[in-house]
Design a protein around this motif. Structure first.
Motif, PDB file in Angstrom:
ATOM      1  N   ASP A  24     -12.956   5.648  29.876  1.00 24.08           N
ATOM      2  CA  ASP A  24     -11.568   5.426  30.288  1.00 24.08           C
ATOM      3  C   ASP A  24     -11.330   6.255  31.543  1.00 24.08           C
ATOM      4  OD1 ASP A  24      -8.857   5.070  30.577  1.00 24.08           O
ATOM      5  OD2 ASP A  24      -8.347   5.600  28.521  1.00 24.08           O
ATOM      6  N   ALA A  25     -11.291   5.592  32.702  1.00 21.65           N
ATOM      7  CA  ALA A  25     -11.212   6.284  33.985  1.00 21.65           C
ATOM      8  C   ALA A  25      -9.791   6.353  34.541  1.00 21.65           C
ATOM      9  CB  ALA A  25     -12.125   5.587  34.996  1.00 21.65           C
ATOM     10  N   ARG A  26      -8.792   6.065  33.720  1.00 17.09           N
ATOM     11  CA  ARG A  26      -7.420   6.125  34.217  1.00 17.09           C
ATOM     12  C   ARG A  26      -7.013   7.563  34.531  1.00 17.09           C
ATOM     13  NH1 ARG A  26      -4.047   3.582  29.597  1.00 17.09           N
ATOM     14  NH2 ARG A  26      -5.655   4.679  28.366  1.00 17.09           N
ATOM     15  N   ARG A  27      -6.063   7.699  35.445  1.00 11.79           N
ATOM     16  CA  ARG A  27      -5.565   9.014  35.810  1.00 11.79           C
ATOM     17  C   ARG A  27      -4.700   9.595  34.694  1.00 11.79           C
ATOM     18  NH1 ARG A  27      -6.079   9.655  41.437  1.00 11.79           N
ATOM     19  NH2 ARG A  27      -5.483  11.831  41.042  1.00 11.79           N
ATOM     20  N   ALA A  28      -4.466  10.890  34.763  1.00 13.15           N
ATOM     21  CA  ALA A  28      -3.776  11.601  33.685  1.00 13.15           C
ATOM     22  C   ALA A  28      -2.410  11.014  33.380  1.00 13.15           C
ATOM     23  CB  ALA A  28      -3.653  13.079  34.042  1.00 13.15           C
ATOM     24  N   GLN A  29      -1.696  10.558  34.389  1.00 12.04           N
ATOM     25  CA  GLN A  29      -0.344  10.040  34.167  1.00 12.04           C
ATOM     26  C   GLN A  29      -0.336   8.765  33.330  1.00 12.04           C
ATOM     27  OE1 GLN A  29      -1.760  10.684  37.111  1.00 12.04           O
ATOM     28  NE2 GLN A  29      -1.258   9.159  38.682  1.00 12.04           N
ATOM     29  N   SER A  30      -1.504   8.122  33.199  1.00 13.02           N
ATOM     30  CA  SER A  30      -1.610   6.912  32.376  1.00 13.02           C
ATOM     31  C   SER A  30      -2.069   7.209  30.958  1.00 13.02           C
ATOM     32  CB  SER A  30      -2.583   5.920  33.037  1.00 13.02           C
ATOM     33  OG  SER A  30      -2.112   5.527  34.318  1.00 13.02           O
ATOM     34  N   ASN A  31      -2.217   8.504  30.634  1.00 11.87           N
ATOM     35  CA  ASN A  31      -2.617   8.937  29.291  1.00 11.87           C
ATOM     36  C   ASN A  31      -3.934   8.317  28.827  1.00 11.87           C
ATOM     37  OD1 ASN A  31      -0.352  10.666  28.712  1.00 11.87           O
ATOM     38  ND2 ASN A  31       0.898   8.813  28.482  1.00 11.87           N
ATOM     39  N   PRO A  32      -5.012   8.519  29.579  1.00  6.26           N
ATOM     40  CA  PRO A  32      -6.317   8.022  29.129  1.00  6.26           C
ATOM     41  C   PRO A  32      -6.738   8.739  27.854  1.00  6.26           C
ATOM     42  CG  PRO A  32      -6.607   9.588  30.908  1.00  6.26           C
ATOM     43  CD  PRO A  32      -5.121   9.359  30.791  1.00  6.26           C
ATOM     44  N   HIS A  33      -7.666   8.143  27.114  1.00 14.80           N
ATOM     45  CA  HIS A  33      -8.006   8.746  25.821  1.00 14.80           C
ATOM     46  C   HIS A  33      -9.450   8.423  25.431  1.00 14.80           C
ATOM     47  CE1 HIS A  33      -7.476  10.203  21.694  1.00 14.80           C
ATOM     48  NE2 HIS A  33      -6.331  10.712  22.090  1.00 14.80           N
ATOM     49  N   LEU A  34     -10.046   9.352  24.713  1.00 17.23           N
ATOM     50  CA  LEU A  34     -11.383   9.148  24.158  1.00 17.23           C
ATOM     51  C   LEU A  34     -11.438   7.889  23.308  1.00 17.23           C
ATOM     52  CD1 LEU A  34     -14.277  10.024  23.379  1.00 17.23           C
ATOM     53  CD2 LEU A  34     -13.254  11.571  21.689  1.00 17.23           C
ATOM     54  N   ARG A  35     -10.379   7.598  22.593  1.00 19.08           N
ATOM     55  CA  ARG A  35     -10.347   6.416  21.722  1.00 19.08           C
ATOM     56  C   ARG A  35     -10.626   5.140  22.522  1.00 19.08           C
ATOM     57  NH1 ARG A  35      -6.068   7.766  19.467  1.00 19.08           N
ATOM     58  NH2 ARG A  35      -7.019   8.719  17.618  1.00 19.08           N
ATOM     59  N   VAL A  36     -10.096   5.061  23.748  1.00 19.72           N
ATOM     60  CA  VAL A  36     -10.357   3.898  24.606  1.00 19.72           C
ATOM     61  C   VAL A  36     -11.827   3.869  25.016  1.00 19.72           C
ATOM     62  CG1 VAL A  36      -9.764   2.793  26.803  1.00 19.72           C
ATOM     63  CG2 VAL A  36      -7.972   3.880  25.424  1.00 19.72           C
ATOM     64  N   SER A  37     -12.357   5.030  25.407  1.00 16.54           N
ATOM     65  CA  SER A  37     -13.764   5.102  25.798  1.00 16.54           C
ATOM     66  C   SER A  37     -14.683   4.670  24.663  1.00 16.54           C
ATOM     67  CB  SER A  37     -14.128   6.526  26.225  1.00 16.54           C
ATOM     68  OG  SER A  37     -13.438   6.922  27.390  1.00 16.54           O
ATOM     69  N   LEU A  38     -14.364   5.038  23.435  1.00 15.09           N
ATOM     70  CA  LEU A  38     -15.204   4.677  22.298  1.00 15.09           C
ATOM     71  C   LEU A  38     -15.219   3.168  22.077  1.00 15.09           C
ATOM     72  CD1 LEU A  38     -14.330   7.554  19.796  1.00 15.09           C
ATOM     73  CD2 LEU A  38     -16.269   7.382  21.369  1.00 15.09           C
ATOM     74  N   GLY A  39     -14.095   2.512  22.351  1.00 12.87           N
ATOM     75  CA  GLY A  39     -14.085   1.051  22.299  1.00 12.87           C
ATOM     76  C   GLY A  39     -15.006   0.447  23.350  1.00 12.87           C
ATOM     77  N   TYR A  40     -14.979   1.027  24.549  1.00 13.05           N
ATOM     78  CA  TYR A  40     -15.893   0.570  25.602  1.00 13.05           C
ATOM     79  C   TYR A  40     -17.348   0.778  25.181  1.00 13.05           C
ATOM     80  CZ  TYR A  40     -11.825   0.634  28.799  1.00 13.05           C
ATOM     81  OH  TYR A  40     -10.614   0.423  29.421  1.00 13.05           O
ATOM     82  N   LEU A  41     -17.630   1.935  24.584  1.00 12.93           N
ATOM     83  CA  LEU A  41     -19.005   2.230  24.176  1.00 12.93           C
ATOM     84  C   LEU A  41     -19.481   1.271  23.089  1.00 12.93           C
ATOM     85  CD1 LEU A  41     -19.085   6.139  24.152  1.00 12.93           C
ATOM     86  CD2 LEU A  41     -20.518   4.629  25.529  1.00 12.93           C
ATOM     87  N   ALA A  42     -18.610   0.906  22.182  1.00 17.52           N
ATOM     88  CA  ALA A  42     -19.001  -0.052  21.150  1.00 17.52           C
ATOM     89  C   ALA A  42     -19.456  -1.371  21.781  1.00 17.52           C
ATOM     90  CB  ALA A  42     -17.843  -0.296  20.179  1.00 17.52           C
ATOM     91  N   ASP A  43     -18.772  -1.799  22.837  1.00 15.84           N
ATOM     92  CA  ASP A  43     -19.174  -3.030  23.538  1.00 15.84           C
ATOM     93  C   ASP A  43     -20.508  -2.828  24.251  1.00 15.84           C
ATOM     94  OD1 ASP A  43     -16.861  -4.287  22.703  1.00 15.84           O
ATOM     95  OD2 ASP A  43     -15.747  -3.834  24.544  1.00 15.84           O
ATOM     96  N   ILE A  44     -20.728  -1.651  24.828  1.00 16.48           N
ATOM     97  CA  ILE A  44     -22.012  -1.369  25.478  1.00 16.48           C
ATOM     98  C   ILE A  44     -23.131  -1.370  24.447  1.00 16.48           C
ATOM     99  CG2 ILE A  44     -23.355   0.450  26.612  1.00 16.48           C
ATOM    100  CD1 ILE A  44     -20.910   1.092  28.295  1.00 16.48           C
ATOM    101  N   PHE A  45     -22.872  -0.819  23.266  1.00 20.35           N
ATOM    102  CA  PHE A  45     -23.899  -0.819  22.225  1.00 20.35           C
ATOM    103  C   PHE A  45     -24.287  -2.247  21.847  1.00 20.35           C
ATOM    104  CE2 PHE A  45     -22.873   3.609  20.207  1.00 20.35           C
ATOM    105  CZ  PHE A  45     -23.126   4.207  21.428  1.00 20.35           C
ATOM    106  N   ASP A  46     -23.316  -3.159  21.822  1.00 19.71           N
ATOM    107  CA  ASP A  46     -23.633  -4.562  21.542  1.00 19.71           C
ATOM    108  C   ASP A  46     -24.537  -5.135  22.636  1.00 19.71           C
ATOM    109  OD1 ASP A  46     -22.074  -4.508  19.248  1.00 19.71           O
ATOM    110  OD2 ASP A  46     -20.296  -5.320  20.245  1.00 19.71           O
ATOM    111  N   TYR A  47     -24.263  -4.767  23.885  1.00 26.63           N
ATOM    112  CA  TYR A  47     -25.107  -5.214  25.004  1.00 26.63           C
ATOM    113  C   TYR A  47     -26.516  -4.658  24.848  1.00 26.63           C
ATOM    114  CZ  TYR A  47     -26.810  -5.546  29.855  1.00 26.63           C
ATOM    115  OH  TYR A  47     -27.553  -5.799  30.987  1.00 26.63           O
ATOM    116  N   LEU A  48     -26.642  -3.390  24.493  1.00 24.63           N
ATOM    117  CA  LEU A  48     -27.957  -2.782  24.301  1.00 24.63           C
ATOM    118  C   LEU A  48     -28.726  -3.497  23.196  1.00 24.63           C
ATOM    119  CD1 LEU A  48     -26.941   1.006  24.485  1.00 24.63           C
ATOM    120  CD2 LEU A  48     -27.862  -0.414  26.324  1.00 24.63           C
TER     121      LEU A  48
END
Length: 346
Positions: A24-48
């Motif tokens: 999750d590469a959003r800036r601080a004012q957009s409240n980025p979160h690890l939870r979003v990154s983990l969703g992205y990683l789950a999709d990457i794991f499917d690709y792997l």
């Protein structure tokens, strides 16, 4: 020692599917979160899984601002995501994925500035906590370099040794140390291992760029692999040097105008792909030694996907060590073509 074929991996960004995000590469004012990154990683794991890739380096930025000293609102995100981290770790284990982090160059454990060391330890502690919450085994590591020279290489090396006992236990348990291409050689990190017991990562390109002691490749490799406990398979880094002529924009001192000049390659630069004959030679020198290989080519997953049929074509003996069989060659070549030449391209 882990059983089964050796693994090939790549770091962070997926080029075979640019829609996949690594964090999750959003800036601080957009409240980025690890939870979003983990969703992205789950999709990457499917690709792997689809491409039978069993090793991956996660972005060190998956928990945005989690250790930013001036943003306490983000400091609890790792603990808040304990359940999600456990679920993703379970998925990684089911897929046989070997995962790691390689914290940024701003993580420096041998700095003479205690504030920088303290901040570096905080970052490493956060990343170790994520690996622990994912319930990953000792093969899931944090890769770091020694750091800066600060006008006295031996004193800088000793500061790393002195910092080691101050590290939290989860960091010491996960940390591994890599030789680099400009400052600290295989001999240097072997010395640090002798003082601390830290595990070591052998980087092939760095070895050739900086080996002032003149160590032999197999001897250096074997010594660094021996720093790992017997029940954990070591891993190494491999990349080929970039050989292309570079074009740089410079100001002409005589005319003051900008111009494009040709410049020879710098051998510390990484190539887009892995030169297969260089890789084959390395693996044959290393016959009898077991280790997984993180490919640090700029083309990321595409470099890995190209290397596999290259190994079957030019070195079936090496391909077999990675579980690749002659019967796989046509399928792997089709996979390579599909990703390198997508439908509709000219």
């Amino acid at each position: 020692m882990a059983s089964g074929p050796l693994k090939l991996g790549f770091p962070v960004k997926v080029l075979g599917n640019p829609a996949l995000k690594s964090n999750d590469a959003r800036r601080a004012q957009s409240n980025p979160h690890l939870r979003v990154s983990l969703g992205y990683l789950a999709d990457i794991f499917d690709y792997l899984e689809r491409h039978d890739i069993r090793m991956y380096r996660m972005s060190s930025d998956i928990a945005p601002y989690a250790t930013h000293p001036d943003m306490p609102q983000f400091h609890s995100m790792v603990r808040d995501c304990a359940a999600e981290l456990a679920n993703l770790g379970s998925k990684a284990r089911d897929l046989g994925l070997r995962l790691s982090f390689h914290p940024s160059q701003f993580i420096v454990l041998n700095s003479p500035d205690p504030d920088l060391v303290r901040k570096s330890i905080w970052d490493l502690t956060s990343q170790a906590e994520m690996l622990d919450l994912m319930e990953l085994g000792p093969e899931a590591v944090l890769v770091v370099h020694v750091g800066g020279v600060y006008d006295d290489r031996l004193a800088a090396r000793q500061r790393w040794v002195d910092t080691w006992p101050t590290l939290p236990e989860p960091v010491r348990r996960r940390l591994v140390l890599e030789n680099d291409d400009l400052r600290f050689s295989c001999a240097d990190v072997l010395h640090i291992h002798g003082e601390t017991g830290v595990r070591l990562i052998f980087d092939h390109q760095h070895f050739w760029c900086f080996n002032p002691e003149g160590l032999g490749l197999r001897d250096a490799l074997a010594a660094m692999l021996a720093s790992w406990p017997g029940e954990v398979r070591p891993k190494v880094h491999f990349s080929s040097p970039r050989t292309e002529m570079r074009q740089l924009a410079r100001k002409n001192r005589r005319t003051g105008k900008a111009e494009t000049v040709n410049v020879a390659p710098v051998w510390t630069g990484h190539a887009d792909f892995v030169q297969p004959f260089e890789f084959i030679s390395f693996m044959r020198i290393a016959v009898g030694l077991d280790f997984d290989v993180m490919l640090e080519a700029k083309a990321k997953d595409l470099a890995l996907i190209k290397l596999r049929p290259d190994l079957l074509r030019y070195a079936p003996d090496v391909a077999a060590r990675f579980g690749l069989l002659a019967a796989d060659r046509e399928e792997l070549e089709d996979e390579e073509k599909a990703l390198m030449e997508p439908e509709g391209s000219s």
